[in-house]
Design an enzyme around this catalytic site. Sequence first.
Site, PDB file in Angstrom:
ATOM      1  CE  LYS A  72      68.275 -43.512  49.299  1.00 26.19           C
ATOM      2  NZ  LYS A  72      67.715 -44.170  50.472  1.00 26.19           N
ATOM      3  N   GLY A 127      56.156 -56.626  46.581  1.00 24.60           N
ATOM      4  CA  GLY A 127      57.608 -56.696  46.758  1.00 24.60           C
ATOM      5  C   GLY A 127      57.989 -57.647  47.870  1.00 24.60           C
ATOM      6  N   GLY A 158      61.247 -58.515  48.662  1.00 20.58           N
ATOM      7  CA  GLY A 158      62.705 -58.401  48.778  1.00 20.58           C
ATOM      8  C   GLY A 158      63.127 -58.504  50.228  1.00 20.58           C
ATOM      9  CB  VAL A 171      61.773 -54.477  53.682  1.00 20.26           C
ATOM     10  CG1 VAL A 171      60.798 -54.055  54.768  1.00 20.26           C
ATOM     11  CG2 VAL A 171      63.051 -53.675  53.800  1.00 20.26           C
TER      12      VAL A 171
END
Length: 352
Positions: A79, A179, A181, A183
């Site tokens: 990452k 959330g 967003g 997804v």
Amino acid sequence: MHIEKITTGTHEEVLFCTDERSGLRAIIAVHDTTLGPALGGCRYWRYDGVEDALADAMRLSAGMTAKAALAGVPFGGGKAVIMADPQHEKTPAMMRAFGRFIETLNGRYITGEDVGVSPADMAHVAEETTHVAGLTTGRFASGDPSPITAEGVFRCMKLAAAQVFGSDSLRGRIVALQGLGHVGLSLAGKMRADGAQVVAADMNPKAVDAARDLGVQIVAPDRILTQEADILAPCALGGVIDHDSIAGLRVRMICGAANNQLATPDCAQELHRRGILYCPDYVVNAGGLINIAREALQIGDADWASDKLEAAVANFGELIAWAAKDRRPPLEEADAMVQKILQDGWRQSHAM
Ligand code: NAD
């Protein structure tokens, strides 16, 4: 361009990368390449300092190792994080500089999008390195991974609901969604179509409006973790489940897309003690990785990703069944499986 190697006892390679001209300050963490090159997105985020960014890169990259191992894709975990800084906007030059650092790793790390990074940013990275996936153009381009991530979370949620509530239908179930967003919104649409009542929170007014159009009820962000519901779906950032928030939870299971939902691993035991089924994040949110793996492997057949997703969802079903039989948290079961896959992979790669 300056690279400083950071020695850790847990990761194969961690690089602190700075480029004065563009203002780039990034950390690239290669956790484990036993099963293949490290694959994992790049996050652009405002951190509270280098230590905070380093901790995020290290945790996220370790999560990618586990995710790839259980999803059955031939990649390791890596990452990158870029430290957002008000003095230096994210520019094409910054992303190109990031691409040059990726190139120095000669394919040991393949990057892609994560929170705060767009396909356009990745196109600039691709000007400097071929070790990038999640592009929107090109023969094998896999584009936005979010829809397949949401599909995987949704299917795993239904399997877990069957175990907890006795039916895989979400009809009449209340889901608290944190959330909205890429997804979260896609997941909200699927849950609504399956008959769930969705209560959600996000600070972004556009996302909230889009969710209202789907019939989602909106609550303030500071109320979502204590919302009375059947299921909690964390789809914002990591670390939201800690010992304090667990005390206020009023749900029977947790299944969402966010990476690193548990602030500390012992939270899995506490959730288990309280009778809350925690669906391990890196197992249920593997759809995006599968999608990007197809591109990195240059596989043209679009069915490859859906077949892999189906297998990953089936594995999740077995995982929660074993965990229930053994009366252990599914995360412990998943971690043990990852260790075994890595040990077998290590033995195979070192066999004479
Ligand atoms: P995104 O940036 O599109 O959406 C995140 C949303 O969460 C934003 O709308 C943001 O406003 C909201 N948010 C942030 N803090 C919040 C809070 N405290 N309360 C309520 N809302 C809050 O990101 P995404 O691509 O949808 O990914 C969501 C999570 O899933 C991330 O943790 C990401 O790492 C993980 N994930 C994503 C994918 C993928 O395919 N996109 C794959 C695997 C894991």
